[in-house]
Design an enzyme around this catalytic site. Structure first.
Site, PDB file in Angstrom:
ATOM      1  CE1 TYR A   1      -2.381  18.429 -27.339  1.00  0.00           C
ATOM      2  CE2 TYR A   1      -2.709  19.324 -25.071  1.00  0.00           C
ATOM      3  CZ  TYR A   1      -2.894  18.218 -26.130  1.00  0.00           C
ATOM      4  OH  TYR A   1      -3.550  17.153 -25.488  1.00  0.00           O
TER       5      TYR A   1
ATOM      6  CE1 TYR B   1      -3.993  19.473 -21.045  1.00  0.00           C
ATOM      7  CE2 TYR B   1      -2.531  17.940 -22.184  1.00  0.00           C
ATOM      8  CZ  TYR B   1      -3.998  18.233 -22.202  1.00  0.00           C
ATOM      9  OH  TYR B   1      -4.861  17.773 -22.849  1.00  0.00           O
TER      10      TYR B   1
ATOM     11  NE  ARG C   1      -7.487  14.917 -19.800  1.00  0.00           N
ATOM     12  CZ  ARG C   1      -7.668  14.178 -20.879  1.00  0.00           C
ATOM     13  NH1 ARG C   1      -7.716  14.847 -21.972  1.00  0.00           N
ATOM     14  NH2 ARG C   1      -7.901  12.926 -20.888  1.00  0.00           N
TER      15      ARG C   1
ATOM     16  CG  HIS D   1      -4.073  12.691 -23.377  1.00  0.00           C
ATOM     17  ND1 HIS D   1      -4.071  13.424 -22.519  1.00  0.00           N
ATOM     18  CD2 HIS D   1      -4.610  13.406 -24.700  1.00  0.00           C
ATOM     19  CE1 HIS D   1      -4.196  14.617 -22.751  1.00  0.00           C
ATOM     20  NE2 HIS D   1      -4.853  14.693 -23.876  1.00  0.00           N
TER      21      HIS D   1
ATOM     22  CG  HIS E   1      -5.695  14.006 -28.603  1.00  0.00           C
ATOM     23  ND1 HIS E   1      -6.776  14.449 -28.052  1.00  0.00           N
ATOM     24  CD2 HIS E   1      -4.975  14.909 -27.889  1.00  0.00           C
ATOM     25  CE1 HIS E   1      -6.842  15.470 -27.028  1.00  0.00           C
ATOM     26  NE2 HIS E   1      -5.489  15.439 -26.922  1.00  0.00           N
TER      27      HIS E   1
END
Lengths: 195, 235
Positions: free
Chosen positions: B107, B146, B156, B159, B161
Site C-alpha cells: 500500500y 501480501y 491476505r 482484494h 477495498h
C-alpha cells in the site's frame, strides 16, 4: 420475489488513510452553517484502554432547526444551504478525533415522540469487521435526554452515560467543546446499537 | 405536525454479517465490544443520510492507471458493477470509494512496512459516483497478495477495498472485493469471518469476458447490494 443478498461488511483494515482522509470533512460547519457552533472531540480506546490510532468516525446529524438534509425528511422546517450534516474524521497517533459542527435541533422519533438533539456515529477501524454504530447526546440537554426514546432503551445509568458528550474547556477560539470518548471494549464500554 | 414513521431498512439474516468477536482475526480481540448491541428501531436519523454532490466530493477518479507520469506495473484490470438494493433497484448518485495495494502487494501508506516495492506510478485510490442505473467502473491493476502478522506466515487474499453509502446512514457499507479462484481465500480469516457461505461468496467478483477489452485489460464484475426497506405490511 426473492430478494438479493446484501453485500456484507469487511474491516476497513489499517491502511486506508491515503484513501479516506478528507480533512475538510471533519468540519461540518465549514460553509457557514446556522446554529450554535461546537467542537466534538475525544479518543477511541481499545479493551486495554490503549488509543486506536487507526480508527475513523463518520457523523450524521440534523441542522440547527432539526431537519435532515435528505429527501425523506419532509418536516416543515427550514433546510440550511450551508449544512450537509455529514462528517468524517480519522484518529491521530494518540487516538484522538475532532469535529467542528453545530448543535443539532431535536428530530422526531417513532410515533411522534421527540428525540433529544443527537448525532449518529459510525466507527470504523482495523479489527472491526462491521462498523459499530453509536449516538452522541449532550449533557446540557438534560430534559430532552430524559424523554429520549433511544436513550430510554439503555436502562443502566452508567451505560447510558457512555452516550453523553460532556462540556470541556474551550480552546483559544472560545468555541464550546464537547468531549466524547469511545471505549470499544471492557470498563466503560460505549453502548453500540444494532441498527 | 404529525408525520408517518419512516419505513425501516430490512435486518440482516442470521450469519450474513461477520461477528465482531472473531478471534481468528487477532485485531478483533481487544476491539470487539463485549456487550450485546442495543437493538434500535429506525427513526429519521437512520433512514436519512448524506446525499453527495460533485462539488463536495471532488472529481471522480475512475482510472487508477493514469494518475501519474507513467503506467503502473501489474496486470491491468477493469472492475465494474452496479450498486443495487435488495429488490434489485439501482442506487444512483451514491459515492463509491475504492483503495488497494499495488501489484507487488504494498500500500502507498507510510505504516505499510511490507518489503515489496512501491510503484511511483500507482497510488491505488479511486472514487466515483454511481450513474442513474447504479453503475460504477474502475480501471486499475490487480493488487498483489501480501503478508500480515495475524498468524505465522499469514497472507491476505487479493482484494480491493470498497466504501459505499447508499440512501441512508443505515445502508453504509465498507467491504472488500475478492478475485475468483484465489487459493488464499480458503484460509483468509477476514473473508471467512462471514458465517453464511452464500453471503461470503458474494464478495468474490466474477471474471467477465464481455467486460474485458481485447489486447488491453481483463474484466471482473461485482455488484454491491445494499439493504432494502422492510416489506410494507399488507393492510
Amino acid at each position: 420475489m426473492t430478494r438479493l443478498i446484501p453485500t456484507c461488511s469487511q474491516t476497513v483494515g489499517p491502511f486506508y488513510h491515503f484513501a479516506l482522509a478528507r480533512p475538510e470533512w471533519s468540519n461540518l460547519a465549514r460553509k457557514g452553517a446556522k446554529g450554535r457552533k461546537m467542537h466534538v472531540e475525544g479518543r477511541v480506546l481499545d479493551g486495554d484502554g490503549k488509543p486506536c490510532r487507526d480508527a475513523f468516525l463518520e457523523l450524521w446529524q440534523a441542522n440547527a432547526a432539526g431537519r435532515y438534509n435528505h429527501p425523506d425528511d419532509m418536516q416543515d422546517k427550514p433546510l440550511d444551504a450551508g449544512f450537509v450534516g455529514f462528517g468524517r474524521a480519522l484518529t491521530d497517533a494518540k487516538g484522538c478525533y475532532r469535529f467542528t459542527t453545530i448543535m443539532p435541533g431535536p428530530v422526531p422519533g417513532r410515533g411522534n415522540a421527540l428525540q433529544a438533539p443527537h448525532i449518529a456515529v459510525n466507527v470504523f477501524a482495523r479489527g472491526i469487521l462491521k462498523h459499530l454504530a453509536t449516538r452522541i447526546y449532550f449533557a446540557d440537554q438534560q430534559e430532552a435526554n430524559a424523554a429520549d426514546p433511544v436513550l430510554g432503551l439503555v436502562h443502566d445509568p452508567a451505560r447510558r452515560a457512555t452516550l453523553i458528550a460532556r462540556p470541556a474547556k474551550p480552546g483559544r477560539d472560545k468555541v464550546p467543546v464537547y468531549r466524547f470518548d469511545i471505549r470499544l471494549q471492557g470498563d466503560g464500554e460505549t453502548v453500540f446499537f444494532d441498527v | 405536525m404529525s408525520l408517518r414513521d419512516p419505513v425501516p431498512y430490512a435486518r440482516d439474516s442470521a450469519g450474513a454479517q461477520p461477528p465482531n468477536d472473531f478471534p481468528d482475526y487477532k485485531s478483533t480481540i481487544k476491539r470487539a465490544p463485549k456487550q450485546a448491541p442495543v437493538r434500535l428501531q429506525h427513526t429519521l436519523t437512520e433512514t436519512t443520510g448524506p446525499v453527495f454532490k460533485r462539488s463536495w466530493v471532488g472529481k471522480s477518479v475512475a482510472d487508477l492507471t493514469r494518475q501519474h507520469k507513467g503506467e503502473p506495473l501489474g496486470e491491468r484490470i477493469i472492475v465494474a458493477g452496479r450498486v443495487l438494493d435488495e429488490d434489485g433497484r439501482p442506487v444512483p448518485g451514491t459515492l463509491v470509494e475504492m483503495w488497494q495495494a499495488n501489484a507487488a502487494g504494498r500500500y502507498a501508506h507510510p505504516r505499510d512496512r511490507h518489503d515489496a516495492p512501491l510503484d511511483r506510478n500507482f497510488t491505488g485510490v479511486g472514487q466515483v459516483i454511481t450513474d442513474k442505473d447504479g453503475n460504477w467502473r474502475f480501471i486499475t491493476i490487480k493488487p498483489g497478495h501480501y503478508p500480515w502478522r495475524n498468524t505465522y506466515n499469514a497472507w491476505r487474499a487479493q482484494h480491493l477495498h470498497f466504501s459505499v453509502f447508499g440512501p441512508a446512514f443505515a445502508t453504509r457499507v465498507v467491504t472488500q472485493m475478492y478475485f475468483p479462484g484465489d487459493p488464499l481465500l480458503a484460509d483468509d480469516p477476514i473473508y471467512n469471518a462471514i458465517p453464511d457461505r452464500q453471503a461470503r461468496e458474494r464478495l468474490v467478483s466474477v471474471y467477465d469476458p464481455n467486460l474485458s477489452e481485447a489486447e488491453w485489460a481483463l474484466g471482473f464484475r461485482w455488484n454491491m447490494v445494499l439493504r432494502g426497506r422492510e416489506a410494507t405490511p399488507t393492510e
